[in-house]
Write an enzyme that holds these catalytic residues in place. Structure first.
Site, PDB file in Angstrom:
ATOM      1  N   TYR A 194       0.761  -1.176   0.035  1.00 27.72           N
ATOM      2  CA  TYR A 194       0.102   0.072  -0.030  1.00 27.72           C
ATOM      3  C   TYR A 194       0.750   1.249   0.036  1.00 27.72           C
ATOM      4  CZ  TYR A 194      -3.808  -2.926   1.338  1.00 27.72           C
ATOM      5  OH  TYR A 194      -4.804  -4.072   1.426  1.00 27.72           O
ATOM      6  N   PRO A 221     -16.117  -4.467   1.162  1.00 28.02           N
ATOM      7  CA  PRO A 221     -17.238  -4.697   1.292  1.00 28.02           C
ATOM      8  C   PRO A 221     -18.381  -3.765   1.036  1.00 28.02           C
ATOM      9  CG  PRO A 221     -16.335  -3.692   3.470  1.00 28.02           C
ATOM     10  CD  PRO A 221     -15.321  -3.807   2.247  1.00 28.02           C
ATOM     11  N   LEU A 222     -18.141  -2.421   0.846  1.00 32.87           N
ATOM     12  CA  LEU A 222     -19.024  -1.407   0.226  1.00 32.87           C
ATOM     13  C   LEU A 222     -19.051  -1.326  -1.274  1.00 32.87           C
ATOM     14  CD1 LEU A 222     -18.725   1.105   3.104  1.00 32.87           C
ATOM     15  CD2 LEU A 222     -20.699  -0.276   2.777  1.00 32.87           C
ATOM     16  N   GLY A 269     -16.828   1.342  -2.590  1.00 30.54           N
ATOM     17  CA  GLY A 269     -17.578   2.751  -2.345  1.00 30.54           C
ATOM     18  C   GLY A 269     -18.785   3.097  -3.108  1.00 30.54           C
ATOM     19  N   LEU A 307     -21.657   0.974  -3.172  1.00 27.79           N
ATOM     20  CA  LEU A 307     -22.787   0.852  -2.353  1.00 27.79           C
ATOM     21  C   LEU A 307     -23.112   1.881  -1.393  1.00 27.79           C
ATOM     22  CD1 LEU A 307     -22.191  -2.957  -1.887  1.00 27.79           C
ATOM     23  CD2 LEU A 307     -24.153  -2.168  -2.858  1.00 27.79           C
ATOM     24  N   GLY A 328     -24.180   4.465  -2.511  1.00 26.63           N
ATOM     25  CA  GLY A 328     -25.104   5.246  -3.316  1.00 26.63           C
ATOM     26  C   GLY A 328     -24.630   6.509  -3.892  1.00 26.63           C
ATOM     27  N   LYS A 329     -23.233   6.940  -3.522  1.00 21.34           N
ATOM     28  CA  LYS A 329     -22.962   8.179  -4.053  1.00 21.34           C
ATOM     29  C   LYS A 329     -22.785   8.336  -5.627  1.00 21.34           C
ATOM     30  CE  LYS A 329     -17.936   7.368  -2.950  1.00 21.34           C
ATOM     31  NZ  LYS A 329     -16.929   7.709  -1.951  1.00 21.34           N
TER      32      LYS A 329
END
Length: 311
Positions: free
Chosen positions: A53, A203-204, A207, A209, A211-212
């Protein structure tokens, strides 16, 4: 925040783990400090990083906060070795030399003499599996790592590694969300059979999920970034958009946020030990840790599973 055991081991992590992929890059030192303190104050405990990273900068930022912002005993840390990105290109090397050299460098950057969990970051078809597993075994036996695991392995690869490893493997990291349920086909059954806890990254849905991205790509988002647009783009297609709409509709009906719905469903899946959330800003993290993280009503969960099922 709930604390959970990882697989069949005694390692305990928080239901949400704090991902640090953006640290040392998009997330500066000041925001990283606030993220870590906010996460711990909310009951979080586990922080995930990797030598790959930001070329090691993520680990260095985390290390700079240990003993200053937080004590080493307040957190459990996982890091990974075996992958580099020279010139932006992904390169895998899980040889004994690369792995152990990488671990020593990670410990130096983190400013600690051990990590709680150390993982081989990817499968390397050019290196004998026994050699990679031998490096994990040596790290545990020498005290540099308390537990060992694997990351981004396919189902058969995880099963093989767990079967032949001389050190018990306790965890497997894999992408898993409503937008990517491929782990369910082979990896999760293999993990359950081998006693590995699943640590879900993305998990999103990278990003999406939240909704943005519905109808637009917000300025300042990963989707608008030259370096990260390709990372988000696969989840902006027609089917993922239908899934996001369904999650947002369910969230609205339940009086919860889309993040809460997505994470609550994920953490209810058998074998999932933790969801690694890579919030880039304190505002994003606050929205995540405010989630109820309670099981969805069964009928809602089934409807969302139907919409997100692989075609």
């Amino acid at each position: 925040m709930q604390q959970r055991y990882v697989g069949n081991s005694g390692l305990r992590v928080s239901a949400l783990s704090l991902g640090t992929r953006s640290w040392g890059g998009e997330t500066d030192d000041q925001d990283a400090s606030e993220l870590l303190r906010t996460f711990l104050d909310a009951g979080g405990r586990h922080v995930d990083t990797a030598a790959s990273y930001a070329g090691g900068a993520s680990e260095a930022v985390l290390g700079s906060l240990l003993g200053d912002v937080v004590s080493r005993t307040e957190v459990s840390i996982s890091t990974k070795a075996g992958m580099t990105t020279p010139d932006g290109r992904r390169a895998v090397d899980t040889s004994r030399t690369a792995m152990l050299t990488g671990l020593d460098a990670s410990l130096t950057r983190l400013g600690t003499d051990y990590v709680d969990l150390w993982l081989a970051e990817a499968w390397d078809g050019n290196v004998p599996l026994d050699e990679t597993l031998g490096a994990l075994d040596f790290a545990v036996r020498s005290g540099r790592a308390r537990y060992a695991g694997i990351s981004n392995f396919k189902g058969w690869q995880a099963a093989k590694a767990a079967a032949v490893s001389s050190v018990p493997l306790v965890a497997v990291q894999a992408e898993y969300s409503f937008l990517n349920r491929s782990a369910e086909a082979e990896l999760m059954p293999a993990a359950e059979d081998a006693g590995l806890g699943v640590m879900a990254w993305g998990p999103l849905g990278r990003g999406v999920l939240t909704g943005k991205y519905r109808g637009t790509i917000p300025a300042g988002s990963r989707g608008a970034s030259v370096s990260d647009a390709a990372y988000v783009e696969p989840y902006l297609a027609e089917k993922p958009s239908r899934i996001v709409d369904a999650v947002c509709m369910a969230a609205n009906g339940l009086g919860r946020t889309p993040q809460d719905v997505a994470l609550s469903w994920l953490l209810s899946q058998h074998g999932v030990a933790t969801a690694i959330v890579g919030a880039r800003t304190p505002v994003q993290l606050k929205e995540i840790i405010d989630a109820q993280l309670s099981p969805l009503p069964p009928q809602i969960a089934r409807a969302l599973e139907d919409v997100s099922a692989a075609s």
